[in-house]
Write a protein that holds these residues in place. Sequence first.
Motif, short mmCIF file in Angstrom:
data_model
loop_
_atom_site.label_atom_id
_atom_site.label_comp_id
_atom_site.label_asym_id
_atom_site.label_seq_id
_atom_site.Cartn_x
_atom_site.Cartn_y
_atom_site.Cartn_z
N ASP A 1 54.20 34.01 30.77
CA ASP A 1 55.51 34.67 30.79
C ASP A 1 55.80 35.44 29.52
O ASP A 1 56.71 36.28 29.49
N ALA A 2 55.03 35.16 28.47
CA ALA A 2 55.28 35.81 27.18
C ALA A 2 54.59 37.17 27.08
O ALA A 2 55.01 38.02 26.28
N LEU A 3 53.54 37.39 27.88
CA LEU A 3 52.77 38.62 27.80
C LEU A 3 53.10 39.54 28.98
O LEU A 3 53.40 39.07 30.07
N PRO A 4 53.04 40.85 28.76
CA PRO A 4 53.14 41.78 29.90
C PRO A 4 52.03 41.48 30.90
O PRO A 4 50.92 41.09 30.51
N HIS A 5 52.31 41.67 32.17
CA HIS A 5 51.36 41.28 33.21
C HIS A 5 50.00 41.96 33.02
O HIS A 5 48.96 41.32 33.19
N VAL A 6 50.01 43.23 32.69
CA VAL A 6 48.75 43.97 32.51
C VAL A 6 47.92 43.34 31.39
O VAL A 6 46.70 43.15 31.53
N VAL A 7 48.57 43.02 30.28
CA VAL A 7 47.88 42.41 29.14
C VAL A 7 47.32 41.05 29.52
O VAL A 7 46.17 40.71 29.21
N TYR A 8 48.12 40.26 30.23
CA TYR A 8 47.69 38.92 30.65
C TYR A 8 46.46 39.01 31.57
O TYR A 8 45.50 38.25 31.40
N VAL A 9 46.50 39.93 32.54
CA VAL A 9 45.39 40.07 33.48
C VAL A 9 44.10 40.46 32.76
O VAL A 9 43.04 39.86 32.97
N PHE A 10 44.18 41.45 31.88
CA PHE A 10 42.97 41.89 31.17
C PHE A 10 42.47 40.80 30.22
O PHE A 10 41.25 40.60 30.10
N LEU A 11 43.37 40.10 29.55
CA LEU A 11 42.96 38.99 28.67
C LEU A 11 42.28 37.90 29.48
O LEU A 11 41.22 37.37 29.06
N ASN A 12 42.85 37.57 30.61
CA ASN A 12 42.26 36.57 31.51
C ASN A 12 40.84 36.97 31.90
O ASN A 12 39.90 36.16 31.82
N CYS A 13 40.65 38.23 32.30
CA CYS A 13 39.34 38.69 32.76
C CYS A 13 38.32 38.73 31.63
O CYS A 13 37.14 38.40 31.83
N ILE A 14 38.75 39.12 30.44
CA ILE A 14 37.84 39.17 29.30
C ILE A 14 37.33 37.77 28.95
O ILE A 14 36.14 37.56 28.72
N ILE A 15 38.24 36.81 28.96
CA ILE A 15 37.85 35.42 28.67
C ILE A 15 36.96 34.88 29.77
O ILE A 15 35.95 34.20 29.51
N LYS B 1 36.03 29.86 40.01
CA LYS B 1 36.19 28.64 39.22
C LYS B 1 36.69 28.96 37.81
O LYS B 1 37.57 28.27 37.29
N THR B 2 36.09 29.99 37.19
CA THR B 2 36.50 30.32 35.83
C THR B 2 37.93 30.86 35.79
O THR B 2 38.65 30.67 34.82
N SER B 3 38.33 31.53 36.86
CA SER B 3 39.71 32.03 36.94
C SER B 3 40.71 30.89 36.89
O SER B 3 41.71 30.94 36.16
N GLN B 4 40.44 29.83 37.64
CA GLN B 4 41.32 28.66 37.63
C GLN B 4 41.37 28.03 36.25
O GLN B 4 42.44 27.63 35.76
N LEU B 5 40.22 27.95 35.60
CA LEU B 5 40.14 27.35 34.27
C LEU B 5 40.92 28.16 33.25
O LEU B 5 41.72 27.61 32.47
N VAL B 6 40.72 29.46 33.24
CA VAL B 6 41.39 30.32 32.27
C VAL B 6 42.89 30.36 32.52
O VAL B 6 43.69 30.33 31.57
N MET B 7 43.30 30.43 33.78
CA MET B 7 44.73 30.44 34.09
C MET B 7 45.41 29.16 33.60
O MET B 7 46.56 29.18 33.14
N TYR B 8 44.69 28.04 33.68
CA TYR B 8 45.24 26.77 33.20
C TYR B 8 45.49 26.82 31.69
O TYR B 8 46.56 26.43 31.21
#
Length: 337
Positions: A296-310, A282-289
């Motif tokens: 598209d502005a961030l490198p994929h690795v940075v985006y994934v780690f930022l998503n998981c931290i949040i 559920k939180t993954s869907q919320l954060v991705m939104y």
Amino acid sequence: MNSSKRENWLDFTRGICAFCVLLAHNTTQLEIISLYNPYFLMLFFFISGYLFKVKTTKELIKGLLNGLVLPYFILNLILFFIGFDILHAFLDNNYAYISNRLLDILTGKELWFVSCLIIVRVYFILLYLISKYFGCWNKITITLVNIIAIFFIYFVHSHPASKPLFWYVDTAFYSLGYFGLGYVFKNSKFELKITKYNKLVASVFLIIYVLISYYSQLNCNVEFHVYTNEFACPLYFIIMSILGIFIMIYFSRCFENSDNYVTRYIIALGRNSLLLFALNGKTSQLVMYFLSFCVDALPHVVYVFLNCIIQGAIILCFAYFVNRYVPQIVGKKRWIN
């Protein structure tokens, strides 16, 4: 070890694995998955075995019900009723979808890791009761069962099931070996005196392990998926998972008392891993939104780690209220006395 004192390294280790769960559910990029994949799920079973305490049959059953079985059903029902997919199914009179979701809960397919852990605990309790009855409950018996259970990976590899078995009984059997390994390790009374030298060695070991794991998974035919019991090279998985467990434990023991925000964040995730298993979808869907503007502005690795931290931070906010007001739903307070 002082059993009356909470061992922070357990929460630290579990927190690292919990963050790996978030990573696993937010990317399919092999370059990221290869950094942690051999050990993180098996380490959860190892820690559960480490925490297992021999008690009376009645206490073991109540502990299983309070700590895992009831939280499994309660969390699944909460997720069931707050899901938009269920709301749409009700509005569309799609009762087949609703019944299938409920059936998945009853057959252990929802929150699969928790249902698998329940069966692992059942196996180990049965092992304890049977061994005790025959007077052979000792390290030798447990170690022999551990070896047989872990090498059961070869059987599931050569006899693949078309779909997950009821409550993941096959996955639970080889996971029993890691659970038992944790129990044996605890009773070995291993002590480690932490020095700066230990921290350096632990860091070097972890880096070397990650590099070997990373290279081998990208360049050799060793792909594996615990969820589906797929192992291209079972021996590779066994060696790398056990090696990764002990390297991660060594690393965690060395850095558990580092007083910084990262350590405190990881330990908090470790102490709330059950809720993390339940809410990460559920939180993954919320954060991705909310992060859709920068995907598209961030490198994929940075985006994934930022998503998981949040995600982790959001889950910890929920955990604060759950632990304070309704700790029963995550097994931190008894339903059955």
